[in-house]
Design an enzyme around this catalytic site. Structure first.
Site, short mmCIF file in Angstrom:
data_model
loop_
_atom_site.label_atom_id
_atom_site.label_comp_id
_atom_site.label_asym_id
_atom_site.label_seq_id
_atom_site.Cartn_x
_atom_site.Cartn_y
_atom_site.Cartn_z
N LEU A 34 76.44 -59.69 55.85
CA LEU A 34 77.68 -58.92 55.88
C LEU A 34 78.64 -59.56 54.88
O LEU A 34 78.62 -60.78 54.68
CB LEU A 34 78.33 -58.95 57.28
N ASP A 35 79.48 -58.74 54.25
CA ASP A 35 80.52 -59.31 53.40
C ASP A 35 81.34 -60.31 54.20
O ASP A 35 81.52 -60.16 55.41
CB ASP A 35 81.46 -58.21 52.88
N MET A 36 81.89 -61.30 53.52
CA MET A 36 82.67 -62.33 54.21
C MET A 36 83.78 -61.71 55.07
O MET A 36 84.02 -62.14 56.20
CB MET A 36 83.28 -63.29 53.18
#
Length: 243
Positions: A88-90
């Protein structure tokens, strides 16, 4: 006849007819203390967690990018292997699965590669939707000059498919359920931008007003369905967004 390249370039530099008008600062990396409540499921094959916004999914390059969900699990799950399946994106919160042995890693990775899993996200976006549901099929590739930004490119982009359904409409924003059929980097964020409704708090694809409307990216992975790598039973995990 030369092929016509239809593309929309999203940059983080200066205003241009095809770009974003804001320069994006480097993301601020936060330090998190491990919380056992992040773990929703764990057995000898895999572990499912609810990642908070602001925490890297996996360690990156450089000393400043070693703090991640992956490393926190390795530090707090004694004598356990932690194998990365997906990311997942940060700034995206929500459900992730990690494998705890090599065989489980192969099995789960194959499910993601062959699109045998189910994923649903919830987002808060700017504006008003005219119709309650729809889909976006704009092809995406990396904007190599301005990484990590992605761009729509009808000649070289990879097929990308997002389905969306309106959940709640407010005066100037709405809550939407997003179902990624493909799993391209930044797919949901870029597709909503291209539909004219960037996600609140998005420091890569939103205009300044939409960015400043939230202190975090309002995107959450709320549902993950997969086949257990050992029992072969179908499992479905849910995590409300609390937006």
């Amino acid at each position: 006849m030369q092929p016509i390249l239809k593309k929309t370039i999203l940059t983080s530099r200066v205003h241009s007819p095809a770009g974003i008008i804001r320069q994006t600062p480097p993301p601020e990396l936060k330090t998190f203390k491990f919380d056992e409540n992040w773990i929703l499921f764990e057995d000898r094959s895999m572990i499912v967690v609810n990642k908070p916004s602001g925490l890297l999914s996996v360690r990156g390059r450089g000393e400043d990018k070693q703090h991640s969900m992956q490393t926190l699990l390795q530090q707090n799950c004694a004598n356990e292997e932690i194998h990365v399946i997906h990311r997942l994106d940060m700034d995206t919160s929500g459900l992730m699965v990690f494998a705890k042995n090599k065989e489980a890693h192969r099995h789960l990775s194959r499910q993601f590669q062959e699109r045998q899993t189910q994923k649903r996200y919830e987002a808060v976006c700017t504006g008003r939707l005219e119709i309650p549901q729809g889909e976006c099929k704009l092809p995406i590739r990396c904007d190599w000059e301005f990484r990590p930004l992605q761009m729509v490119d009808f000649l070289y982009g990879k097929p990308s498919h997002t389905q969306w359904q309106l959940l709640q409409q407010a005066q100037n924003h709405f809550v939407v359920e997003l179902t990624p059929i493909t799993g391209r980097s930044h797919q949901l964020r870029l597709h909503m931008k291209m539909l004219g409704h960037p996600i609140l708090g998005d420091n890569l694809y939103a205009d300044n007003d939409t960015l400043n409307a939230s202190t975090r990216l309002m995107l959450h992975a709320k549902m993950l369905g997969l086949t257990h790598p050992e029992s072969l039973n179908w499992l479905s995990f849910n995590s409300p967004s609390h937006f």
